[in-house]
Structure formats: structure tokens, C-alpha cells
Enzyme design. Sequence first.
Site, short mmCIF file in Angstrom:
data_model
loop_
_atom_site.label_atom_id
_atom_site.label_comp_id
_atom_site.label_asym_id
_atom_site.label_seq_id
_atom_site.Cartn_x
_atom_site.Cartn_y
_atom_site.Cartn_z
N HIS A 59 0.81 -1.21 0.00
CA HIS A 59 0.00 0.00 0.00
C HIS A 59 0.84 1.26 0.00
CE1 HIS A 59 -3.67 2.32 0.73
NE2 HIS A 59 -3.02 2.98 1.65
N HIS A 108 -10.00 3.21 -0.58
CA HIS A 108 -10.18 2.72 0.79
C HIS A 108 -11.08 1.49 0.72
CE1 HIS A 108 -9.63 4.31 5.11
NE2 HIS A 108 -8.46 4.21 4.53
#
Length: 764
Positions: A59, A108
Site C-alpha cells: 500500500h 479505501h
Amino acid sequence: MSEVPRLDTVAVAQNSPDTPQPYAELGMAKDEYERVREILGRRPTSAELAIYSVMWSEHCSYKSSKVHLRQFGEKAPHSDALLVGMGENAGVVDVGDGRAVTFKIESHNHPSYVEPHQGAATGVGGIVRDILTMGARPVAVMDALRFGPADADDTKRVLPGVVSGISFYGNCLGLPNIGGEIGFGTGYLGNPLVNALCVGVMKHEDIKLAQAPGPGNKVVLFGSTTGPDGIGGASVLASATFDDESHAKRPSVQVGDPFMEKLLIECSLELFAKDLVVGIQDLGAAGVSCATTELAAGGTGGMDIRLDRVPLRDPRLTPEEILMSESQERMMAIVEPAKMDEFLAICEKWQILATEIGEVTDVTPEEAERGGRLVMTWHGETVVDMPPRTASDEGPVYERPYARPESQDALQADDAADLPRPATDAELRGQLLRVLGAPGVGDPTWVTQQYDSYVRGDTVVSNPHDAGMIRIADDSHRGVALSTDGNGRYTRLDPYAGTQLAYAEAYRNVAATGARPLAVTNCLNFGSPEDPGVMWQFAESTRGLADACKALGTPVTGGNVSFYNQTGDVAINPTPVIGVLGVIDDVRTRLKTAFSEEGARVFLLGETRPEFGGSAWADTVHGHLGGLPPRVDLTAEAALGEVLAEAAESGLAAAAHDLSDGGLGVALAESALRGGTGVRVTVSADVFTALFSESGARAIVAVAPGGEEGLVALAARHGVPVEQIGTVGGDALVVSHGGGAVEVPLAELREAYESALPTLLGDL
């Protein structure tokens, strides 16, 4: 981290090289852990391991995607408008009048599946802070959403929570939600996509960067206190494959407080206006670990931090937990000592807690060569002593193997053109209504009515039109338009062409408002990078986007990669979501999609071909995915964009609407419904192809009587095919063709278009 002493200092680490450490549980591979030991010349402390585990996560480090993302820089078209490109929190472009706009989109996804409301809410909060850290006032948000089938039980759990989280956070901040998109598909059932975009406005001289220059300058943490929420979010939740245990990861989802964020925004903007910070970074993914390493790496390379000064909500937190916490509404600033009192006074005025937790240090040439020196202490004991650049800039880079899946040939050979077509006008009419009312094509008002689209008073165009548009300042008529688009079906059939089609649609949507496309952001949502088939999709997708941006002269200013979007072995359809920003000199000339002027002439711009692969018709009517997506023609897209912009500027066009999902039939119905007026058209081609083809580089334009010759001449000048097909008026959509006609009253169109989501979700 019970396998190491509670306070694992550097001295302890040096003297206990064989102590087992839970690197695998933190998402690190064995060779990555060994590389950390090599960098440090010893085993890491538990706090250092925490930093490397989050900063080297998929990420945060883009370790599987870097080799492909470099194309965005290598192929970047020259643009005088680009002020800040990739590498900072968000890109910045010049929009004229001495003003600049910064915008970015991020994902998200996994948090929004685990805890939909908070996952989506903190996604909005995080992207807003990214924009804020560039020195800009956030002025609008958008979102691109994908869910499982609309009638699935889990969709009914996830979708309402996601929408409530987005609306709650954005509405509380007073930011208009000006657009976006929503889609549905079986592949997203266990892995929804929640991609949030924010745009901000500033003057050129207001740009801020993530850097920590000046030895002796103070490091200040301000905003909310630090708690246990979000620990491991970047390294565990966002960088791993989903499985049945995902619900147990709820502690890894952050908890947002938009009222605190609103105070933080106003406080930060006043600090910027009074020139009280020399560097700034928000605390999002990886929290203090990210902020300290990136600020140090962007400055002198040196920083001393006292972790025991970090204000805590839970005094039991250990140093490593503080470093991994992703508690929201926090910022880190670099402040000159002489300005500290004024900095703290402004924070107190806005009721923002601010704490000096360290200072910038100089480094020796030897330390600089190693990547700087970041030292952290805990009540006088050194728990971190590491080169910050090795965490922020020098993480692992993987050239993952990739290969075209063996199934791709069979998928493309399963041509949608071979599917049964409607045999009568009655069947054609029924299928048009069915496509118009399909979730993802039909009216998104059930979602968008929960957002405030006009707060702040600068929204010019919003949902449900092709793109959102805002005025950039009270003293100017200049505006920016934004659109996000993606089509997982197209990209599954051909990742290269599918990504270009997503880009082309966003480009076309912006142009259809009368704005000229200027820059691009992206959120690339894919399955596991450890799957060679997924990596082939990703490699082709990034190549396609880089080539398209080069061809049309719109640089990529930044974005986000989201991997591991899959449940077990089943990955989502590859879904690159492309955001395009355009500029319009005068928002008063903007176009909407509504056909509201009786007697206006309707023109079709562009060429229609029999292209149905990945189409809404094939998906909705037949549940089919196969064949090839529509052909990409970027030259035609650019020409169409010029025609639309000039038609708006000159006042030739009364309305415009791009053709995309569902083709001409859906576009005509939407424009008629939004204007409350019917439209009659005659098509010369095969009526089925005319209504349902999804060929690119097309739009419909309504022109006031007397403007017909002007539009035809304008289109001819740019080499865009143009055909007058009908007239606005009446109370029905009527499509005449050589063999008959299809007629649907507006009331029936409205029932089909507006009923899908309320029927499925209205009681939730």
C-alpha cells in the site's frame, strides 16, 4: 509483539541478534526482513520493524507496481500547466489567473468492506488531508464506487454504510460532492471499491511540500490524539488478500471525526497563510512512521523524535503501536523555532492540540550516504536509529512475473455480436427499458441525494450530469470540471484498450461540459500482484494509460494503486478508475446534459460501429462478458473534445451528453428525463446498433434553431462526423427507423430509470 521485550531498544537489539520477530505477521517477506537486518547491521528493534513493515507494504511502497508506474513519468507529455507532479501528496496544475488546483484519487477498499461507514468516511478524510498538505483549501469531493450485485444481501450491508460514511464526513466538512459513479458486478461482492477524490484550490505561491529542511527546526504533531485504531491498516489490511477472517480485522479500520478535521483544515490554512510552516505532512496510512520518514527523507535526512511526547488516547500504547497507528485527523509540521509561539497560539485558537515531539537534525556525509539518520527515543531509551530514506524511498522493487492468461483468447473469441438480438420493435423497446433501469446505468439519486452537492456556493454542475464543475474563486468566472470513469468489463476483455476507454470517457465527460481536459489522476484497482495473470492486466493497463495521456497531452499528476482486491482466489475485474480535470474560462458557458429547449435540433457527433463487447446491453440482457471492447480512437476523442468546447464557448450548443454505458438509447433517455421534455429521432443505420452500440468518441448535442449550420461547420473543421438525427419536444422518446418506430413515454422511461435502486435499497 509479545515475542520481544516490551521496550526493545537499539542496545537490546544489538545484543540479542537471534530474538524471533513477527515480521511475517506484519506482512513482510523473509527476504525483506533480511534486507532490513543488512541495512541496520543488526536485527531491527520492534519499533524499527513496525516502521519498515508499514513503509514497505504494498500500500505504501508500490513495490509491485513501481516498474510499471515509471511510464507515467517517462512518457509524460510536456505541460506548462504542471506545477507539481508525481511523488508528492497530490499533483498541482496551473489553471490561470495566478491560481492552481490540486487533485487526487485514492482507494479505501478493504476497510470499507470490513466496516463500511468508517472505512468510507476515513477514505474521504484521508484524501482531503492529502489536498490540504499541498497548501490548498479543499473545495469539493467525488467518489467512484463498485459493489456486488444490487440485490445481494452483502451489498445491502456494505452499500448503505459506504454511502452514509461518505455523506457524513463530506457533509460535516462542508465540502460539496460534485460527481462520481456507481457500478455493480458479481466480482465486487466480497471486495467493494471505494475510491475517493478531492480537489483543492490555491495560489501558486501557496504550494507546500513534504520536507523537513533546516537543522534545529521543530517537529510538531497537531490534531487528534493517537489511539489504537488503524494499527496495521496499511501493512495488513490493505496489502493482503481478503479471506473469511476479514471481519476480525475491524480494529485495523480507522475511526473518523469530521468536526475535528474541519478545525484542522481551518487551523492549517491559517498557519500556511502566516508562513509558519516550512514542511507539512498528513498522517494517513502508516501514521507517524510515514510522516517522520518522508519528511526527514525530503529534507536534510536527519530527525530526532521523542515518541513519549506523542499525545495518546490510550497510555498503554507501545512505541511500535504508536508508530503503526492510523488515527485520523493528525498532521505533522516543520516549524522554525522563532515561529513556534505563534504556531502554537493559532492551534490553541482553533482548539487544536499541538505538541513539539522533536527536531530536524543535520547528518554527516557518511550518514547521508546511507540514507540519513532518524532517531526515536522512548523515555530516554533509543528505540529507533535508522536511515529514513531506506524506508521511504528505497524499499523493495519487484518485477513480478506476468503472462497473458490462457483463458484470454477464449474470452475474446466469445463475441457479443453473436448474442440474440431483439426481433421486433416491442422487444427492442423492452430491452431499452431494461438497460436504462439496470443498477449502474439507472438513476443514482438514491445515493447522491444523501450528499450535499451545493454547499460553499461554487458548484456549477453536479450529479447527475457528465462531470462535476466548480467555480474556483469568488472573484472569477473560471472553473474546473472533473469526471471519474472506469469499466471493469472493458478492462477484463482487453486491459490496454479498456483503460484507454476509461480515460477517454472521463476526457469526453469533461469536454461535454465545455471544459478542456488538462490533467489526470488514477486509482488502479486490481487483484493479487502475485498472480501472473493479474500482473499482465496491470502492466497492460498502465501501458495503455501512459500511451493515452501522451497522445492527448494530459500528464498523470499522481494517484493510487490498490492490489489484493480479491476474495480467496477470485479477483475483481481489473478496474482502473481514471479522473480527468479540465479548465473552463467562463463557467457561465458550461453545458448540462438536459434537453429542455423545445424545438432544439439534436445532432449525433462521431462514428457508430457495431461494437457490443463488454456493453451494458450484453451484460444486462444476456449476462454475457466476451468479445472485444469498442475500438479506441484517441485522435477522434481529441477532435470531439475541441468541438464540444468550442460549441460551448460560442453558444452554439444548448446541451451535450457523451455516449457511453448503454449507448445512444440511454443517452437520449437521460437527456430527455433531465430536461423534462421528449425527443424524436430518426436513425439511418441498423436501429439495434444505433441504440445499443458503445462506440467511443461520440456525443449528442442539442442546438437551438438557427445554429445547425454552425455546428456542422465546426464539426467539419475538426474532422468529426456529424448527423442531425432529431428534435427536442413532446412527451416521449421516439426512435424512428426504416422498418418502424420505438416509442416510450417519458413517464415510463422515468419509472424504469428511477426505480431500480429505490426498489432494491429503499428501505435500508
